[in-house]
Design a protein around this motif. Structure first.
Motif, PDB file in Angstrom:
ATOM      1  N   THR A 139      -7.779  32.486 -41.935  1.00 24.82           N
ATOM      2  CA  THR A 139      -9.136  32.987 -42.139  1.00 24.82           C
ATOM      3  C   THR A 139      -9.066  34.293 -42.897  1.00 24.82           C
ATOM      4  OG1 THR A 139      -9.065  34.119 -40.019  1.00 24.82           O
ATOM      5  CG2 THR A 139     -10.028  31.913 -40.037  1.00 24.82           C
ATOM      6  N   PRO A 140     -10.053  34.581 -43.742  1.00 21.48           N
ATOM      7  CA  PRO A 140     -10.046  35.821 -44.510  1.00 21.48           C
ATOM      8  C   PRO A 140     -10.048  37.048 -43.603  1.00 21.48           C
ATOM      9  CG  PRO A 140     -11.694  34.316 -45.369  1.00 21.48           C
ATOM     10  CD  PRO A 140     -11.170  33.725 -44.090  1.00 21.48           C
ATOM     11  N   ALA A 141      -9.383  38.081 -44.070  1.00 21.02           N
ATOM     12  CA  ALA A 141      -9.336  39.338 -43.328  1.00 21.02           C
ATOM     13  C   ALA A 141     -10.694  40.025 -43.394  1.00 21.02           C
ATOM     14  CB  ALA A 141      -8.254  40.240 -43.922  1.00 21.02           C
ATOM     15  N   ALA A 142     -10.892  40.968 -42.504  1.00 22.14           N
ATOM     16  CA  ALA A 142     -12.155  41.717 -42.473  1.00 22.14           C
ATOM     17  C   ALA A 142     -12.072  42.927 -43.386  1.00 22.14           C
ATOM     18  CB  ALA A 142     -12.464  42.127 -41.043  1.00 22.14           C
ATOM     19  N   LEU A 199     -10.250  47.128 -63.164  1.00 23.23           N
ATOM     20  CA  LEU A 199      -9.551  46.070 -62.436  1.00 23.23           C
ATOM     21  C   LEU A 199      -8.470  45.426 -63.287  1.00 23.23           C
ATOM     22  CD1 LEU A 199     -12.555  44.351 -60.623  1.00 23.23           C
ATOM     23  CD2 LEU A 199     -10.920  45.991 -59.669  1.00 23.23           C
ATOM     24  N   ARG A 200      -8.732  45.240 -64.561  1.00 24.11           N
ATOM     25  CA  ARG A 200      -7.746  44.611 -65.455  1.00 24.11           C
ATOM     26  C   ARG A 200      -6.528  45.497 -65.705  1.00 24.11           C
ATOM     27  NH1 ARG A 200     -11.776  41.714 -69.828  1.00 24.11           N
ATOM     28  NH2 ARG A 200     -12.131  39.854 -68.567  1.00 24.11           N
ATOM     29  N   ARG A 201      -6.670  46.794 -65.507  1.00 23.46           N
ATOM     30  CA  ARG A 201      -5.536  47.709 -65.703  1.00 23.46           C
ATOM     31  C   ARG A 201      -4.588  47.737 -64.505  1.00 23.46           C
ATOM     32  NH1 ARG A 201      -9.551  50.917 -68.204  1.00 23.46           N
ATOM     33  NH2 ARG A 201      -9.870  52.107 -66.291  1.00 23.46           N
ATOM     34  N   ARG A 202      -4.988  47.158 -63.399  1.00 23.69           N
ATOM     35  CA  ARG A 202      -4.121  47.154 -62.226  1.00 23.69           C
ATOM     36  C   ARG A 202      -2.876  46.318 -62.500  1.00 23.69           C
ATOM     37  NH1 ARG A 202      -8.328  46.241 -57.146  1.00 23.69           N
ATOM     38  NH2 ARG A 202      -9.458  48.207 -57.434  1.00 23.69           N
ATOM     39  N   PRO A 203      -1.723  46.815 -62.059  1.00 25.22           N
ATOM     40  CA  PRO A 203      -0.495  46.034 -62.248  1.00 25.22           C
ATOM     41  C   PRO A 203      -0.535  44.734 -61.429  1.00 25.22           C
ATOM     42  CG  PRO A 203      -0.021  48.268 -61.447  1.00 25.22           C
ATOM     43  CD  PRO A 203      -1.502  48.093 -61.436  1.00 25.22           C
ATOM     44  N   GLU A 204       0.190  43.741 -61.880  1.00 22.96           N
ATOM     45  CA  GLU A 204       0.189  42.440 -61.216  1.00 22.96           C
ATOM     46  C   GLU A 204       0.558  42.553 -59.735  1.00 22.96           C
ATOM     47  OE1 GLU A 204       2.215  38.017 -61.341  1.00 22.96           O
ATOM     48  OE2 GLU A 204       2.501  39.344 -63.049  1.00 22.96           O
ATOM     49  N   ALA A 205       1.554  43.370 -59.415  1.00 18.35           N
ATOM     50  CA  ALA A 205       1.969  43.516 -58.015  1.00 18.35           C
ATOM     51  C   ALA A 205       0.820  44.050 -57.156  1.00 18.35           C
ATOM     52  CB  ALA A 205       3.183  44.433 -57.920  1.00 18.35           C
ATOM     53  N   GLU A 206       0.067  44.989 -57.696  1.00 20.70           N
ATOM     54  CA  GLU A 206      -1.070  45.542 -56.966  1.00 20.70           C
ATOM     55  C   GLU A 206      -2.161  44.489 -56.786  1.00 20.70           C
ATOM     56  OE1 GLU A 206      -4.542  48.922 -57.520  1.00 20.70           O
ATOM     57  OE2 GLU A 206      -2.645  49.201 -58.577  1.00 20.70           O
ATOM     58  N   LEU A 207      -2.402  43.698 -57.828  1.00 19.55           N
ATOM     59  CA  LEU A 207      -3.402  42.637 -57.743  1.00 19.55           C
ATOM     60  C   LEU A 207      -3.011  41.602 -56.693  1.00 19.55           C
ATOM     61  CD1 LEU A 207      -4.187  42.107 -61.522  1.00 19.55           C
ATOM     62  CD2 LEU A 207      -5.673  43.166 -59.809  1.00 19.55           C
ATOM     63  N   ARG A 208      -1.745  41.200 -56.705  1.00 18.19           N
ATOM     64  CA  ARG A 208      -1.280  40.223 -55.715  1.00 18.19           C
ATOM     65  C   ARG A 208      -1.417  40.773 -54.297  1.00 18.19           C
ATOM     66  NH1 ARG A 208       1.238  35.711 -57.173  1.00 18.19           N
ATOM     67  NH2 ARG A 208       1.716  35.431 -59.364  1.00 18.19           N
ATOM     68  N   SER A 209      -1.061  42.026 -54.124  1.00 15.35           N
ATOM     69  CA  SER A 209      -1.177  42.658 -52.816  1.00 15.35           C
ATOM     70  C   SER A 209      -2.636  42.703 -52.368  1.00 15.35           C
ATOM     71  CB  SER A 209      -0.589  44.068 -52.869  1.00 15.35           C
ATOM     72  OG  SER A 209      -0.799  44.739 -51.663  1.00 15.35           O
ATOM     73  N   ARG A 210      -3.516  43.007 -53.274  1.00 17.69           N
ATOM     74  CA  ARG A 210      -4.946  43.088 -52.956  1.00 17.69           C
ATOM     75  C   ARG A 210      -5.497  41.708 -52.601  1.00 17.69           C
ATOM     76  NH1 ARG A 210      -8.695  45.341 -50.409  1.00 17.69           N
ATOM     77  NH2 ARG A 210     -10.668  45.592 -51.482  1.00 17.69           N
ATOM     78  N   ILE A 211      -5.081  40.686 -53.331  1.00 15.92           N
ATOM     79  CA  ILE A 211      -5.513  39.319 -53.027  1.00 15.92           C
ATOM     80  C   ILE A 211      -5.036  38.922 -51.631  1.00 15.92           C
ATOM     81  CG2 ILE A 211      -5.177  36.879 -53.628  1.00 15.92           C
ATOM     82  CD1 ILE A 211      -5.072  37.858 -56.599  1.00 15.92           C
ATOM     83  N   GLU A 212      -3.781  39.243 -51.325  1.00 17.39           N
ATOM     84  CA  GLU A 212      -3.242  38.938 -49.999  1.00 17.39           C
ATOM     85  C   GLU A 212      -4.051  39.642 -48.913  1.00 17.39           C
ATOM     86  OE1 GLU A 212       0.855  40.086 -50.181  1.00 17.39           O
ATOM     87  OE2 GLU A 212       1.397  38.392 -51.466  1.00 17.39           O
ATOM     88  N   ARG A 236       2.625  32.930 -52.176  1.00  9.79           N
ATOM     89  CA  ARG A 236       3.990  32.532 -52.495  1.00  9.79           C
ATOM     90  C   ARG A 236       4.272  32.892 -53.936  1.00  9.79           C
ATOM     91  NH1 ARG A 236       3.414  26.666 -51.920  1.00  9.79           N
ATOM     92  NH2 ARG A 236       1.238  27.160 -51.716  1.00  9.79           N
ATOM     93  N   SER A 237       5.488  33.279 -54.222  1.00  6.61           N
ATOM     94  CA  SER A 237       5.826  33.657 -55.598  1.00  6.61           C
ATOM     95  C   SER A 237       6.932  32.767 -56.153  1.00  6.61           C
ATOM     96  CB  SER A 237       6.226  35.129 -55.680  1.00  6.61           C
ATOM     97  OG  SER A 237       7.339  35.367 -54.845  1.00  6.61           O
TER      98      SER A 237
END
Length: 88
Positions: free
Chosen positions: A3-6, A61-74, A82-83
């Motif tokens: 379930t999505p986090a709060a 948002l587009r300037r965020r590094p990929e690692a930061e984006l993945r972390s934020r999505i998680e 999964r990577s």
């Protein structure tokens, strides 16, 4: 199934998300009723008043590094991506 986090969206994420939902709604309205003046007025108002800050937020948002984006999505999804092979 997880379930999505709060977790809430930050200001840029919120601004872009709201604009995306509005523009999808307006686009559908234009397809359904292409000559509806109210829809045209709402689209013009968005373009005149809100588009500039939304585009600035999108650029942020587009300037965020990929690692930061993945972390934020998680964080928002409440689970780890999964990577394997570079795909989520």
């Amino acid at each position: 199934m997880t379930t999505p986090a709060a977790t809430s969206l930050d200001a840029d994420e919120e601004r872009v998300t709201r604009a995306q939902r509005l523009l999808i709604h307006l686009g559908a309205a234009l397809v359904a009723h292409p000559f509806d003046t109210g829809t045209h007025e709402r689209l013009r108002a968005f373009l005149d008043e809100d588009a500039e800050p939304v585009l600035a937020s999108l650029a942020t948002l587009r300037r965020r590094p990929e690692a930061e984006l993945r972390s934020r999505i998680e964080e928002l999804a409440g689970h780890t991506l999964r990577s394997a092979g570079g795909t989520a």
